[in-house]
Scaffold this active site. Structure first.
Site, PDB file in Angstrom:
ATOM      1  N   HIS A  31       0.837  -1.209   0.000  1.00  0.00           N
ATOM      2  CA  HIS A  31       0.000   0.000   0.000  1.00  0.00           C
ATOM      3  C   HIS A  31       0.874   1.262   0.000  1.00  0.00           C
ATOM      4  CE1 HIS A  31      -2.897   2.910   1.939  1.00  0.00           C
ATOM      5  NE2 HIS A  31      -3.631   2.402   0.964  1.00  0.00           N
TER       6      HIS A  31
ATOM      7  N   SER B  82      -9.504 -13.896  -2.330  1.00  0.00           N
ATOM      8  CA  SER B  82      -9.739 -12.457  -2.425  1.00  0.00           C
ATOM      9  C   SER B  82     -11.025 -12.156  -3.196  1.00  0.00           C
ATOM     10  CB  SER B  82      -8.543 -11.808  -3.117  1.00  0.00           C
ATOM     11  OG  SER B  82      -8.860 -10.486  -3.449  1.00  0.00           O
TER      12      SER B  82
END
Ligand SMILES: Cc1ncc(COP(=O)(O)O)c(C=O)c1O
Length: 561
Positions: A128, A329
């Site tokens: 991130h 996911s």
């Protein structure tokens, strides 16, 4: 406001209207909310009454504080739930409710720096964006590790970097569900490398912003928690749980937290957290979610999300958008759709990729509406009366350009490149896009007049060009603005060609013979003797096999010799 003299100060009508307008806009936008991992289905109205108090959870949640308007007890219960989910031993781990995943990452890396001030942080290209910023804040040395195309940290690259810096204690920041592709880094693989290189002093932080609320509810998840040897973990509370105010949870080993604790007389407790004043409402949201939905509810929600994710993949593939997800996911990765779609829908885009995230509020009906918009944004064939139609672009600075639309049988690029090659006309720039009912080519050539002449003769396009123009300037400009996006593909292959008239024609003929449908072609680079062409196909494996075939290579070489 409870009765008080301040209640006579109220909002002006104008400002009330502004608030109403904002409310309406947000409500409308929430209908197109597909790309960010924040659930928008929740009902916390039972907690609204707590908003009338100046609540504050300053200080360590486990210790009494001088500030009594707090929700520490509920915060501790929330931490205890997450300790169970992340298999963090209650006696030796500690945690608190943060302002979000970013603060949890900051905290984990802060603890690591206090443990190893001289340490080196390793994090992947797909980590991130907050990690990079946190490293700057903490003044930590770091090395970015390559990611694999699927978004996972490349462990070979990590091994090599760790080997070179064996004298520096490593701090690895692994991601459990990367932002763009939902990839889970291989925690056990990282531990193996520590062991192989005899790196006994190390720190492993897990950024599990979204994955930390998915993996605990799945059967046989990949290793991700304290049983796999992590030292700290950060999980977001506004993502899968759906806290309406951003928040998160950080868990860490107690012995590392003890190193940073400071006693503060003013609040009468230990300062063990990053922020001073801390949100006391968000622990209530998290507590409420687990008392209502609970573990049983999340075990039901996650598979539903994955079903919607699979439905999106199926529908995107039908529209020729390469779409996929990791098994653990709900993030669906696909080719970036044209601008009108990305403007209307909140999907996240990065270069040629986009993703949608099947959160609990995303339904099959949402996906169907999204697909309808993608379909509508595909460039339409304007002229169909002849097999091929061409017109010059009216872009003022680009007088050598030609647009050709048509070829419902998929021959267009093969025929056009062969026609130009037959008279030695060189293609300087090329974009070929498969549109709904055929192909559109945008060509830049070294002799446009001659090219039009030969195309007219060969492809019978003369009647359209110059007389009844098949589309006007605005239409052409609109189509071209979409072409840029259509031409980008995740599974494109680069082909080096001899820069000779006919090379492309041979290549296209081969594709055609092998029935490999080409979705887009771009002439990326042209040197003195070579050119590089980017080909994207709906059958990338067959295309790759064909390009690897020696026979094709020799044919291309023969042609140029
Ligand atoms: C992998 C990852 N880490 C950290 C964050 C940041 O989390 P937050 O928005 O809760 O600060 C995100 C946000 O999307 C994320 O995807």
């Amino acid at each position: 406001m409870r009765s008080h003299w301040l209640s006579e100060y109220s909002l002006s009508t104008e400002n009330e209207q502004r608030l109403e307008k904002l409310y309406q806009e947000i409500q409308k936008e929430s209908e197109h909310f597909l790309g960010y991992p924040c659930s928008s289905v929740f009902d916390y109205s039972a907690l609204y009454r707590f908003l009338q108090f100046p609540l504050n959870n300053a200080g360590d949640p486990y210790l009494p504080s001088n500030y009594h308007l707090n929700t520490h007890d509920f915060e501790c219960e929330v931490i205890s739930i997450f300790q169970q989910l992340a298999q963090a031993p209650a006696g030796t781990t500690w945690g608190y409710v943060t302002n979000g995943g970013t603060e949890g990452n900051h905290y984990g890396l802060f603890l690591s720096r206090e443990l190893f001030p001289e340490g080196m942080v390793y994090y992947s290209q797909d980590a991130h964006y907050s990690i990079d910023k946190i490293l700057r804040c903490l003044n930590l040395h770091s090395i970015m590790i390559r990611s694999q195309p699927n978004g996972c940290m490349d462990l070979e690259d990590l091994r090599e970097a760790l080997r070179i810096h064996r004298d520096i204690p490593p701090i690895v920041c692994a991601t459990i569900g990367t932002t763009m592709k939902g990839a889970v880094d291989d925690i056990l693989g990282i531990q193996e490398i520590f062991k192989d290189l005899a790196l006994s002093r190390h720190y492993l932080h897990a950024d599990a912003a979204l994955g930390g609320m998915i993996l605990p509810f799945m059967d046989n998840p990949p290793p991700w928690n304290f049983t796999s040897g992590i030292d700290s973990i950060s999980i977001s509370g506004h993502k899968m749980i759906g806290s309406p105010i951003p928040c998160g949870i950080v868990l860490a080993k107690k012995r590392n937290v003890d190193r940073i604790a400071q006693s503060v007389e003013y609040i009468g407790t230990l300062d063990t957290t990053l922020s001073g004043s801390r949100n006391a409402i968000t622990p209530l949201f998290l507590w409420y979610a687990f008392q209502t939905i609970g573990v049983r509810g999340f075990k039901d929600i996650i598979p539903r999300c994955l079903q919607v994710a699979d439905y999106s993949i199926q529908e995107l593939n039908k529209l020729d958008h390469h779409a996929w997800r990791h098994p653990y996911s709900n993030t669906v990765v696909f080719d970036r759709p044209p601008a009108p779609v990305t403007q209307n829908w909140q999907i996240a885009c990065q270069g040629s990729l986009s993703h949608l995230i099947a959160m609990p509020h995303v339904t099959v009906a949402h996906i169907d509406r999204f697909m309808a918009d993608i379909r509508a944004a595909q460039p339409q064939i304007i002229a169909r009366s002849q097999p091929f139609t061409a017109c010059e672009t009216l872009a003022e600075n680009n007088t050598q350009e030609i647009i050709i639309v048509g070829g419902t049988d998929g021959h267009l690029l093969t025929d056009v490149s062969a026609a130009l090659a037959s008279v030695g006309i060189s293609i300087e720039g090329l974009i070929a896009v498969k549109v709904e009912e055929g192909t559109m080519l945008r060509l830049r050539v070294n002799d446009r007049d001659r090219a039009l002449q030969i195309l007219n003769q060969t492809l019978d396009i003369g009647r359209c060009y110059g007389q009844s123009r098949p589309f006007n300037t605005e239409e052409a400009a609109q189509i071209l603005s979409q072409v840029e996006y259509q031409a980008v593909s995740g599974d494109a292959l680069l082909v080096e060609l001899e820069d000779k008239a006919g090379s492309l024609a041979t290549l296209m003929k081969k594709c055609h013979e092998k029935q490999i449908s080409i979705r887009s072609v771009r002439l990326l680079w042209r040197g003195k003797e070579k050119a590089i062409v980017e080909l994207a196909s709906a059958e990338p494996t067959q295309l790759k096999a064909m390009l690897a075939d020696q026979a094709l290579t020799s044919e291309l070489v023969d042609l140029s010799s």
